[in-house]
Design a protein around this motif. Structure first.
Motif, short mmCIF file in Angstrom:
data_model
loop_
_atom_site.label_atom_id
_atom_site.label_comp_id
_atom_site.label_asym_id
_atom_site.label_seq_id
_atom_site.Cartn_x
_atom_site.Cartn_y
_atom_site.Cartn_z
N GLU A 143 0.84 -1.20 0.00
CA GLU A 143 0.00 0.00 0.00
C GLU A 143 0.88 1.26 0.00
OE1 GLU A 143 -3.87 1.47 -0.10
OE2 GLU A 143 -3.37 -0.63 0.20
N TYR A 144 1.95 1.22 0.78
CA TYR A 144 2.88 2.35 0.85
C TYR A 144 3.47 2.64 -0.54
CZ TYR A 144 7.49 4.50 1.70
OH TYR A 144 8.60 5.29 1.64
N LEU A 145 3.90 1.59 -1.21
CA LEU A 145 4.48 1.78 -2.54
C LEU A 145 3.45 2.32 -3.53
CD1 LEU A 145 6.73 -1.39 -2.89
CD2 LEU A 145 7.50 0.99 -2.79
N MET A 146 2.25 1.78 -3.45
CA MET A 146 1.21 2.22 -4.38
C MET A 146 0.93 3.71 -4.22
SD MET A 146 0.48 -0.36 -6.21
CE MET A 146 -1.05 0.10 -6.99
N ASP A 188 -16.37 -4.31 -6.75
CA ASP A 188 -15.86 -3.03 -7.23
C ASP A 188 -15.73 -3.13 -8.75
OD1 ASP A 188 -14.51 -0.73 -7.95
OD2 ASP A 188 -13.04 -0.84 -6.33
N PRO A 189 -16.57 -2.42 -9.50
CA PRO A 189 -16.56 -2.54 -10.97
C PRO A 189 -15.37 -1.85 -11.63
CG PRO A 189 -18.13 -0.88 -10.29
CD PRO A 189 -17.62 -1.50 -9.03
N THR A 190 -14.67 -0.98 -10.89
CA THR A 190 -13.49 -0.30 -11.42
C THR A 190 -12.39 -0.42 -10.37
OG1 THR A 190 -14.27 1.81 -10.50
CG2 THR A 190 -14.85 1.33 -12.78
N CYS A 191 -11.92 -1.62 -10.12
CA CYS A 191 -11.18 -1.91 -8.89
C CYS A 191 -9.74 -1.41 -8.89
CB CYS A 191 -11.23 -3.39 -8.57
SG CYS A 191 -10.30 -4.43 -9.70
N GLY A 192 -9.20 -0.96 -10.03
CA GLY A 192 -7.83 -0.45 -10.01
C GLY A 192 -6.87 -1.46 -9.43
N SER A 193 -6.06 -1.04 -8.47
CA SER A 193 -5.08 -1.94 -7.85
C SER A 193 -5.69 -2.77 -6.73
CB SER A 193 -3.91 -1.13 -7.30
OG SER A 193 -4.35 -0.25 -6.29
N LEU A 222 -1.65 -5.57 -11.06
CA LEU A 222 -1.36 -5.05 -9.73
C LEU A 222 -2.40 -5.52 -8.71
CD1 LEU A 222 -0.41 -1.31 -10.43
CD2 LEU A 222 1.13 -3.21 -10.00
N ALA A 223 -3.65 -5.49 -9.12
CA ALA A 223 -4.73 -5.91 -8.22
C ALA A 223 -4.57 -7.38 -7.84
CB ALA A 223 -6.08 -5.67 -8.89
N ARG A 224 -4.24 -8.23 -8.82
CA ARG A 224 -4.05 -9.64 -8.52
C ARG A 224 -2.92 -9.85 -7.52
NH1 ARG A 224 -5.37 -13.55 -12.08
NH2 ARG A 224 -4.93 -14.86 -10.25
N MET A 225 -1.79 -9.17 -7.74
CA MET A 225 -0.67 -9.30 -6.80
C MET A 225 -1.05 -8.75 -5.43
SD MET A 225 2.93 -8.58 -8.77
CE MET A 225 2.49 -7.11 -9.68
N ASN A 226 -1.78 -7.64 -5.44
CA ASN A 226 -2.21 -7.02 -4.18
C ASN A 226 -3.03 -7.99 -3.35
OD1 ASN A 226 -2.48 -5.00 -2.29
ND2 ASN A 226 -3.74 -3.67 -3.55
N MET A 227 -3.90 -8.75 -4.00
CA MET A 227 -4.74 -9.71 -3.28
C MET A 227 -3.88 -10.80 -2.62
SD MET A 227 -7.88 -8.78 -3.54
CE MET A 227 -8.39 -7.22 -4.28
#
Length: 809
Positions: A143-146, A188-193, A222-227
């Motif tokens: 989250e910090y990096l994002m 979230d239909p526009t989930c971004g990261s 990014l979202a997949r890795m974030n999860m």
């Protein structure tokens, strides 16, 4: 050894330094986050055959480490990532970045050095030591990096990230509680990261089933890795355009519906209608009106409304324009309000988001709300923020106040209120918040009568009634009634107002009473803090501490409970959080430990040492040497302080003597070096040269004596400091667990917080002092007195001019 959050963040940001120059942040984020992911899964799952992710041979971070200096490092890193991606069905997710791209990473030796340094930085982070399960150390680092990537990516490329502070608000206002079931869904239909979805899931202790859709390929990755980094491996996130090709559908082709929804769609998206049948939408999303084909704000809102169950709730971030724009949007807005779907609106400060500087709002939808009660709760939170670089940021207190006001329907002056449907209808369904809440500060009006005739208006003094309710006799100390009705005179000079307030018995009583609230809180949680154990959860700890502190100060006189809460949250972020992470990973024995610092070549962020012993640098992760000194070596420190004062006095005496006697005619002018300085060596040399001039010889000898005195004083000081450092160094391993707890909890944490709250108490009274001083200075000299003073001064000027033979017409 424990990983401190701030040190982890610093290391990760150092990795970005290796990539700057060849590409912008929107590009190098893919490289950094991919390496973080590889390091994380390798440390966590490499020795776990039953882990969520399988780390195959030839597909681990260790394989990358072996490549440092390899002339084919870029191509081989790509292959290692490809092996892990193939094994875990992550192709197109973790292999988006090309580590062999010469245009971005340089050619030949430049690429080898850059990637070798990058791998070395991550190799220096030991993520296997993290035992804080469920406390999301790595998730927070991601989250910090994002956030930093979004900041650096600029206006056009920062939309992949919703600020965590705003995400927390949405997560807390849509009705998720401890009773929310794991099988309930959030969309979230526009989930971004994916950061917004994860913040919502954090609010459900039992977990939530996550669904998302994202159009941009790299952002979807990014979202997949974030999860995975946040331990949500069972997420469902699809890559496609939500409006033209919604993926989540029922067997009959209708849109799948969810229990909760959150979104931060692209503001005023112009090409939203591409691929959408506006006249006959197959999903029936536009039954309340068709949005303008060049502005997609309401298109996303209507899509979300259709994607909610009959009991569903949603919170959507949209630009303020959706509240008041006309034509098609006005019709949609009216229909949604009259249907009772919009339960609330929260106005946010400007310049919060990375893709735009315009102010935004949160539209809260509640399909379960009573259709017969169509009142709408509004919050104007536009004034609560702090500057953070070139952006604004919500503080912890701003978030808490918004959530408290909205969820509890607290009507606070100039901040929040319930607005009836009748009032909205009278405003033609214009929902612009300033029409309903005036959040501006009242004007500070001057009283012309007081300017003309003197006295301080009682109306201005009465406006300070919140203070007089606490200090009833202080008013009588500061003011007395004048002969003119409605006006008073001051009893204390403006320069003495603050001192008078601080010394007043009522202030002393108030300060003691306020600090007593803190003291009771401290006693209540003393055992909790001193009982911190390995594998405890820091986030649960700070929530317990902060919520109780907030509740205790709710009834405090004059003090804002949210300001007090912020003091704790700031200290947590700056210091206490790191300390607790050390304790829950290494235990209280960490207080004994000193790390020897070894500065590596090329290290751009070397740590500042706490102690220097025999030319070796040492750092304590928990207890600073000053805490040891204050408790065990206070007399020695007092002696050193006195010696330091003596050195400064001797240096000042020497400097004064030199200044008196340099220059062209000065007695020390011939003792100056080519650079204009006077040194001991130059004084000694001049003494050998000078003959017969006793006055110059006297000054030179006096100067030499002062040089010797200064040198000796510095040597004594240095020896005493070295001895104290050695004693402190030797004290660390002798500390018992109880002593460590006293040093950390009582001396460090509680001492700092007590001082912060005492400063806040004084700050509140400073506000009163400033206002009283302003009133006294404003009306100190009425107009007739000023006119008289001008006349007196004018006559004096005329007299002087006459004496000079001049006449002033």
């Amino acid at each position: 050894m424990a990983v401190k959050k701030t040190e982890l963040y610093s290391s990760l940001w150092s990795s970005c330094d290796e990539l700057r120059g060849g590409m912008d942040a929107s590009q190098y984020k893919d490289y950094v986050l991919t390496l973080l992911f590889m390091k994380y899964v390798s440390d966590k799952y490499a020795s776990d055959p039953d882990g969520t992710i399988i780390v195959p041979s030839g597909g681990s971070f260790k394989d990358m480490v072996a490549l440092k200096g390899d002339k084919e490092i870029g191509d081989k890193i790509n292959k290692i990532i490809g092996v892990l991606a193939e094994e875990n069905d992550l192709k197109g997710v973790i292999n988006v970045a090309d580590f062999n791209d010469e245009d971005r990473l340089g050619k030949g030796r430049e690429m080898v050095d850059r990637l070798s340094n990058l791998v070395a930085i991550f190799d220096g982070i030991d993520l296997s030591a993290n035992r804080v399960e469920g406390d999301d150390l790595l998730g927070d680092a991601y989250e910090y990096l994002m956030r930093h990537f979004a900041t650096e990516s600029g206006k056009s490329k920062g939309q992949f990230y919703t600020p965590a502070e705003v995400s927390r608000i949405l997560a807390k206002i849509i009705g998720i509680t401890a009773q929310t079931r794991q099988d309930q869904t959030v969309y979230d239909p526009t989930c971004g990261s994916g950061s917004l979805l994860l913040k919502v899931a954090d609010e459900a202790p039992r977990g939530l089933t996550i669904y998302g859709q994202e159009m941009d390929n790299s952002t979807w990755a990014l979202a997949r890795m974030n999860m995975f980094m946040h331990s949500y491996p069972s997420h469902e996130i699809w890559r496609d355009n939500t409006l033209s090709a919604p993926y989540w559908k029922n067997p009959d082709g209708s849109l799948k519906t969810f229990d909760f929804a959150v979104a931060n769609p692209p503001f005023s998206y112009k090409s939203w209608s591409n691929g959408v049948n506006l006249t006959d939408d197959e999903f029936g999303r536009f039954e309340y009106g068709t949005p303008p084909d060049k502005n997609g704000d309401y298109a996303f809102l209507l899509h979300i409304l259709k994607s909610l169950k009959s009991t569903g709730k949603a919170a959507v971030i949209l630009p303020h324009g959706v509240l008041f724009r006309g034509n098609a949007e006005a019709r949609i807005r009216q229909n949604l309000v009259r249907q009772g779907y919009i339960s609330g609106i929260i106005g946010l400060p400007a310049n919060l988001f990375y893709g735009t500087g315009i102010p935004a709002c949160i539209i809260v939808i509640d399909k379960e709300s009573d259709r017969n009660s169509q009142d709408l709760f509004m919050v104007d939170a536009s004034k609560g923020f702090i500057k953070d670089g070139n952006k604004n940021r919500l503080r912890s207190q701003d978030i808490h106040k918004i959530v408290d006001a909205f969820t509890k329907k607290l009507e606070l002056p100039r901040y929040s209120r319930m607005v009836s449907l009748e009032e909205i209808a009278k405003n033609d369904y214009n929902l612009n918040i300033p029409r309903y809440i005036d959040s501006s500060k009242p004007e500070d009006l001057h009283d012309l009568d007081a300017h003309l005739n003197g006295g301080i208006p009682d109306a201005d003094i009465n406006a300070l009634q919140t203070y007089w309710a606490v200090f009833p006799n202080l008013r009588k100390t500061l003011f007395t009634s004048s002969k003119r009705s409605g006006y008073s005179n001051s009893l204390v000079e403006a320069s003495q107002v603050k001192a008078t307030i601080l010394s007043h018995p009522e202030f002393t009583t108030f300060a003691d009473r306020s600090l007593a609230i803190y003291t009771d809180w401290r006693k209540q949680h003393n055992d909790l803090l001193k009982g911190i154990a390995i594998s405890d959860k820091p986030k649960e700890l700070i929530k317990t501490l902060s919520e109780d502190l907030l509740a205790r100060f709710a009834g405090a006189d004059l003090l804002s409970r949210y300001e007090i809460y912020q003091l704790l949250m700031d200290y947590w972020a700056e210091t206490m959080q790191d300390d607790v992470y050390v304790l829950v990973q290494d235990g209280w024995a960490a207080g004994k430990r000193l790390r020897q610092l070894i500065v590596k070549k090329g290290d751009k962020r070397p740590e500042t040492p706490d102690l220097m012993i025999d030319k070796h640098k040492y750092k304590s992760d928990l207890i600073a040497p000053k805490l040891i000194i204050d408790r065990y070596f206070a007399p020695q420190q007092q002696q050193i302080d006195q010696l330091q004062a003596d050195v400064e006095a001797k240096s000042q005496e020497l400097e004064t003597l030199i200044e008196e006697h340099i220059g062209e005619e000065g007695l020390l002018s011939d003792a100056q070096t080519d650079t204009g300085k006077v040194t001991k060596a130059s004084i000694t040399a001049r003494l050998k040269e000078v003959k017969g001039d006793k006055e110059e010889q006297g000054v030179l000898k006096q100067c030499l004596k002062l040089f010797d005195g200064e040198t000796e004083a510095k040597k004594v000081l240095r020896d005493k400091q070295t001895a104290l450092d050695a004693a402190v160094f030797a004290q660390y391993p002798k500390l018992t667990e109880d002593e460590i707890k006293t040093l950390v909890v009582d001396d460090k944490w509680q001492g700092t917080l007590k001082n912060a709250i005492a400063s806040e108490i004084e700050r509140v009274t400073q506000q009163l002092a400033n206002r009283v001083k302003t009133l006294e200075e404003r009306y100190a000299e009425p107009l007739p007195q000023l006119v008289q003073e001008v006349e007196v001064l004018s006559s004096k000027v005329e007299e002087h001019l006459k004496r000079m033979g001049l006449e002033w017409n």
